[in-house]
Design an enzyme around this catalytic site. Sequence first.
Site, short mmCIF file in Angstrom:
data_model
loop_
_atom_site.label_atom_id
_atom_site.label_comp_id
_atom_site.label_asym_id
_atom_site.label_seq_id
_atom_site.Cartn_x
_atom_site.Cartn_y
_atom_site.Cartn_z
N TYR A 54 0.98 -1.26 -0.13
CA TYR A 54 -0.02 -0.06 -0.11
C TYR A 54 0.80 1.12 -0.14
CZ TYR A 54 -4.91 -1.21 0.27
OH TYR A 54 -6.05 -1.90 -0.09
N GLU A 56 -0.58 4.62 -0.27
CA GLU A 56 -1.33 5.74 -0.42
C GLU A 56 -0.63 7.08 -0.22
OE1 GLU A 56 -3.35 3.39 1.67
OE2 GLU A 56 -5.48 3.63 1.34
N ASP A 200 -7.95 15.02 -23.79
CA ASP A 200 -7.86 13.52 -23.39
C ASP A 200 -7.08 12.93 -24.63
OD1 ASP A 200 -8.16 11.10 -23.16
OD2 ASP A 200 -10.45 10.99 -22.65
N THR A 226 -4.66 7.35 -21.40
CA THR A 226 -4.37 6.19 -20.74
C THR A 226 -2.98 5.64 -21.11
OG1 THR A 226 -5.20 5.50 -22.86
CG2 THR A 226 -6.84 5.17 -20.95
N LYS A 229 -2.65 2.29 -25.00
CA LYS A 229 -2.86 2.41 -26.33
C LYS A 229 -1.78 2.67 -27.19
CE LYS A 229 -7.53 3.80 -25.38
NZ LYS A 229 -8.02 4.43 -24.13
N ARG A 235 -1.76 -1.34 -18.85
CA ARG A 235 -3.37 -0.87 -18.85
C ARG A 235 -3.40 0.28 -17.67
NH1 ARG A 235 -7.72 -1.97 -21.77
NH2 ARG A 235 -6.44 -3.30 -22.79
#
Length: 419
Positions: A54, A56, A200, A226, A229, A235
Amino acid sequence: MQHHSLSEADPELYKILKKEASRQENEGLEMIASENFVPLQILQAQGSVMTNKYAEGYPGKRYYAGCEHHDSAEDLARERACELFNAEHANVQPHSGTTANFAAYFAVLEAGDKILGPVLSHGGHLSHGHHVNFSGDLFDFETYAINKETERFEYNDVLKAAKKHDPDLIVCGYSAYPREVDFEMFREAADEVDAILMADIAHISGLVATGAHENPFPECDIVTTTTHKSIRGPRGGMILCKDEYSKSVDKAVFPYSQGGPLMHQVAAKAVCFNEASKPEFKDYTSQIIKNTGALADSLQENSLKLVSNGTDNHLVLIDLREEDITGKLAESALEDANIIVNKNMVPYDPESPMTTSGIRIGTPALTTRGMKAKEMREIGKMIADIIKNPEKDVIQDAKKRVEILMDEFPLYEGSEVEY
Ligand code: DSN
């Protein structure tokens, strides 16, 4: 703890992975414009021990101890991203493009604020204001449209919509637009109404990274993408922005919209940005442009109409309105020949989104396999033959040829990939 290979520990799941690996390797020409194949080093980073922690917060300001190496990995990813895209700040934690857009909107807006985005059927994405998505539900979205004559986004149309709706933010950047996005033109329109400009660039980020497409900075204030692509990484998502938005973007990602970052994905994003900075990647993206151009020429020479009559980037959009076939049926006939594409709305489409009058075709994945203009011309001819005459023998002929192409351009075969 006992360690086992996946094949021993879970043969049932292993068999599924093997089948998918074989499908990718042997069973279809992957021409979905948003898909690609990552290199081994990215698979390795994603399958690494970074998944165990973790983390965060952000480097130097975590909510848990033991994050030293996670800080280094995330810093590396952020620095490489800023360098690659000429950005002042990067947040590499978004889990996806849609969550990146969620955080980007909330970094600078409040629910109910007005956003001007593209009509979804004119190349936009669900997270650009569709009513079934959070964006259309939580914000007051208005739209600008593609020009009917040129089938491109034109300054006068965008400006007119901007003046009419007076938005707080304008979104540019698309999922199915075959032309270069003119960020300067959007900046001018945004300045006229004092709006924030967000791009975007999910589809085109690989092209932007090498200069094969114009960079959204300095015209845009916030840029989302993203990472899987055309940029050929893991991903996931990312937000880039000018310094003045850095604090609000970071807060909007964590703690506002996400918890612990997927640090194995963050590590793989760092690897991706390193790959994208290499000369080989520049060659790859210029080959994407050449390949899409060759595909477009071949489709047009074989009497198919393309939206805007061509392409500047990694995709073409076939307009089937004058053909005797819908997008849905064309997608299915092409799939029977192992040519994998998706049906897509064309601007001013009379059909529903489940039927459509268009087919979207992209070249990043096949370019990764090593295919060049010669293969694209041949594939264009096969696609046109099937669309014009979707009979069994035409489909079977194409399928046989597709099998040969798959063999000629192996993907992971012979590498050390342990599926
Ligand atoms: N699903 C992606 C595409 O195919 O364009 C967008 O998120």
